[in-house]
Design a protein around this motif. Structure first.
Motif, mmCIF file in Angstrom:
data_model
loop_
_atom_site.group_PDB
_atom_site.id
_atom_site.type_symbol
_atom_site.label_atom_id
_atom_site.label_comp_id
_atom_site.label_asym_id
_atom_site.label_seq_id
_atom_site.Cartn_x
_atom_site.Cartn_y
_atom_site.Cartn_z
ATOM 1 N N THR A 287 -76.323 -74.702 46.554
ATOM 2 C CA THR A 287 -75.964 -73.410 47.139
ATOM 3 C C THR A 287 -76.273 -72.308 46.127
ATOM 4 N N ASN A 288 -76.417 -71.091 46.657
ATOM 5 C CA ASN A 288 -76.657 -69.948 45.770
ATOM 6 C C ASN A 288 -75.449 -69.672 44.880
ATOM 7 N N GLN A 289 -74.244 -69.933 45.405
ATOM 8 C CA GLN A 289 -73.041 -69.733 44.602
ATOM 9 C C GLN A 289 -73.057 -70.656 43.379
ATOM 10 N N CYS A 290 -73.479 -71.895 43.589
ATOM 11 C CA CYS A 290 -73.568 -72.843 42.478
ATOM 12 C C CYS A 290 -74.576 -72.359 41.438
ATOM 13 N N VAL A 291 -75.725 -71.853 41.907
ATOM 14 C CA VAL A 291 -76.732 -71.349 40.971
ATOM 15 C C VAL A 291 -76.165 -70.188 40.164
ATOM 16 N N ALA A 292 -75.464 -69.282 40.853
ATOM 17 C CA ALA A 292 -74.889 -68.121 40.163
ATOM 18 C C ALA A 292 -73.876 -68.552 39.112
ATOM 19 N N GLU A 293 -73.015 -69.516 39.453
ATOM 20 C CA GLU A 293 -72.014 -69.995 38.496
ATOM 21 C C GLU A 293 -72.684 -70.652 37.293
ATOM 22 N N THR A 294 -73.778 -71.347 37.551
ATOM 23 C CA THR A 294 -74.491 -72.006 36.453
ATOM 24 C C THR A 294 -75.084 -70.972 35.500
ATOM 25 N N TYR A 295 -75.620 -69.893 36.041
ATOM 26 C CA TYR A 295 -76.143 -68.819 35.190
ATOM 27 C C TYR A 295 -75.017 -68.164 34.390
ATOM 28 N N ARG A 296 -73.895 -67.917 35.037
ATOM 29 C CA ARG A 296 -72.770 -67.294 34.310
ATOM 30 C C ARG A 296 -72.280 -68.207 33.199
ATOM 31 N N GLY A 297 -72.234 -69.515 33.492
ATOM 32 C CA GLY A 297 -71.841 -70.462 32.446
ATOM 33 C C GLY A 297 -72.822 -70.462 31.285
ATOM 34 N N ARG A 298 -74.104 -70.350 31.602
ATOM 35 C CA ARG A 298 -75.122 -70.313 30.543
ATOM 36 C C ARG A 298 -74.979 -69.049 29.694
ATOM 37 N N ILE A 299 -74.699 -67.930 30.329
ATOM 38 C CA ILE A 299 -74.513 -66.670 29.593
ATOM 39 C C ILE A 299 -73.333 -66.792 28.628
ATOM 40 N N ARG A 300 -72.234 -67.405 29.103
ATOM 41 C CA ARG A 300 -71.080 -67.620 28.219
ATOM 42 C C ARG A 300 -71.443 -68.579 27.087
ATOM 43 N N GLU A 301 -72.215 -69.613 27.424
ATOM 44 C CA GLU A 301 -72.586 -70.627 26.427
ATOM 45 C C GLU A 301 -73.429 -70.013 25.308
ATOM 46 N N ILE A 302 -74.389 -69.170 25.647
ATOM 47 C CA ILE A 302 -75.223 -68.526 24.625
ATOM 48 C C ILE A 302 -74.352 -67.675 23.708
ATOM 49 N N GLY A 303 -73.418 -66.927 24.307
ATOM 50 C CA GLY A 303 -72.505 -66.116 23.493
ATOM 51 C C GLY A 303 -71.662 -66.965 22.561
ATOM 52 N N ASP A 304 -71.202 -68.117 23.054
ATOM 53 C CA ASP A 304 -70.381 -69.004 22.224
ATOM 54 C C ASP A 304 -71.191 -69.584 21.066
ATOM 55 N N ILE A 305 -72.439 -69.950 21.325
ATOM 56 C CA ILE A 305 -73.289 -70.498 20.261
ATOM 57 C C ILE A 305 -73.496 -69.473 19.161
ATOM 58 N N MET A 306 -73.768 -68.234 19.526
ATOM 59 C CA MET A 306 -74.058 -67.203 18.535
ATOM 60 C C MET A 306 -72.811 -66.753 17.780
ATOM 61 N N SER A 307 -71.641 -66.903 18.400
ATOM 62 C CA SER A 307 -70.400 -66.479 17.728
ATOM 63 C C SER A 307 -69.725 -67.613 16.980
ATOM 64 N N GLY A 308 -70.289 -68.835 17.095
ATOM 65 C CA GLY A 308 -69.697 -69.983 16.402
ATOM 66 C C GLY A 308 -68.569 -70.646 17.143
ATOM 67 N N ARG A 309 -68.342 -70.272 18.413
ATOM 68 C CA ARG A 309 -67.250 -70.860 19.192
ATOM 69 C C ARG A 309 -67.688 -72.087 19.978
ATOM 70 N N TRP A 310 -69.002 -72.339 20.042
ATOM 71 C CA TRP A 310 -69.509 -73.423 20.883
ATOM 72 C C TRP A 310 -69.114 -74.780 20.303
ATOM 73 N N ARG A 311 -68.564 -75.639 21.174
ATOM 74 C CA ARG A 311 -68.139 -76.978 20.731
ATOM 75 C C ARG A 311 -68.781 -78.085 21.536
#
Length: 312
Positions: A287-311
């Motif tokens: 579904t398009n909703q699933c695609v959108a959520e996956t993109y939002r999760g990726r955006i959060r993930e990139i931010g976490d990697i760059m800030s050192g919060r990614w686990r």
């Protein structure tokens, strides 16, 4: 005169004999010293090796914070959350275990709460965030769960690693027990037979089929970061047909490129490795909703990697 002659002639021989015995004594002393030193060195070396091994073993256990924040610990937490949810629901644990493999879990600010020397265990706590796999959601449509969780880490009895036991995890386990497939009836199986979260076929389309007019409009207005003429995967086709998804794609791509430009070597490796996983998640969405959520999760993930919060 004769006596004096005998003394003078015998003196060199006497000195030679004394020198010879002195040399023999020195050689014997050196040999004994070498033997003694060798024995002492062997014992000392063995002792130091044992001490070093003991120190190393103790060092692994003397840093409880590393137990709380280890990637293997996070993997165990993720699997245990899904296992418990399956038990609460009375569902097939295998389906939940398969879904667990495609979920994302991170722990913010893990801290040590206590150490039990008798059990050789460490009690930890942290704020756990769980992003669900594409295609499923909990009651209310949420695809991310969070809560403060206590967990205990201790060596497994069979020596295969550490085991994790959870406490006060109901804020995640209870809603996780209500998992449903997005856009499917509530009694539909979580993992359809033959679909064990495999790569979706390239010609599979989003179930939300646009009309001819909408398709033409979307083809004109949708402008993602990639060329839609080359779109082949399910996720790419969905993004090229939806301006909102295309905007999310552009936002994520800009963030990714900026992050790669600023990243150190370790961060760059993480960005590249998680990128492949993100694309795999996106292309499994139905579904398009699933695609959108996956993109939002990726955006959060990139931010976490760059800030050192990614686990992970």
């Amino acid at each position: 005169m004769d006596d004096e002659g005998i003394t003078i002639e015998d003196a060199p021989d006497e000195r030679k004999r004394r020198n010879w015995w002195l040399i023999v004594a020195l050689v014997a002393a050196v040999a004994a010293g070498v033997l003694l030193a060798s024995t002492v060195w062997d014992n000392r070396w063995q002792g130091e090796s044992e001490d070093s091994a003991t120190t190393t073993a103790e060092a692994d256990q003397s840093d409880p914070q590393s137990w709380c924040a280890a990637q293997t610990t996070y993997d165990s937490i993720r699997r245990e959350l899904f296992r418990r949810a399956a038990q609460v629901r009375g569902a097939d644990e295998q389906d939940y275990a398969r879904l667990a493999d495609f979920a994302l879990l991170r722990v913010n600010a893990p801290v040590v709460r206590g150490i039990d020397d008798q059990l050789d265990s460490v009690t930890c706590s942290g704020n756990v965030h769980l992003d669900l796999p594409p295609g499923v959601s909990v009651a209310g449509g949420r695809r991310s769960l969070a809560g403060d969780v206590d967990y205990m880490v201790q060596p497994a009895a069979d020596g295969t690693g550490n085991v994790v036991r959870l406490g006060n995890a109901d804020s995640i386990v209870i809603p996780l027990a209500t998992l449903v497939r997005t856009g499917a009836p509530s009694d539909a199986p979580l993992v359809p037979p033959g679909e064990v979260l495999q790569e979706a076929p390239a010609d599979a389309l989003s179930p939300v089929q646009p009309t001819e007019e909408e398709e033409t409009s979307d083809a004109v207005t949708a402008n993602p970061s990639f060329d839609c003429d080359d779109a082949r995967s399910r996720g790419e086709i969905a993004v090229c047909r939806d301006p909102g998804l295309a905007a999310l794609d552009r936002q994520m791509a800009a963030q990714f490129n900026d992050a790669v430009g600023r990243a150190d070597r370790r961060q760059r490796r993480l960005l590249e490795r998680t990128r492949s996983r993100f694309l795999s998640y996106r292309d499994r969405c139905d579904t398009n909703q699933c695609v959108a959520e996956t993109y939002r999760g990726r955006i959060r993930e990139i931010g976490d990697i760059m800030s050192g919060r990614w686990r992970g």
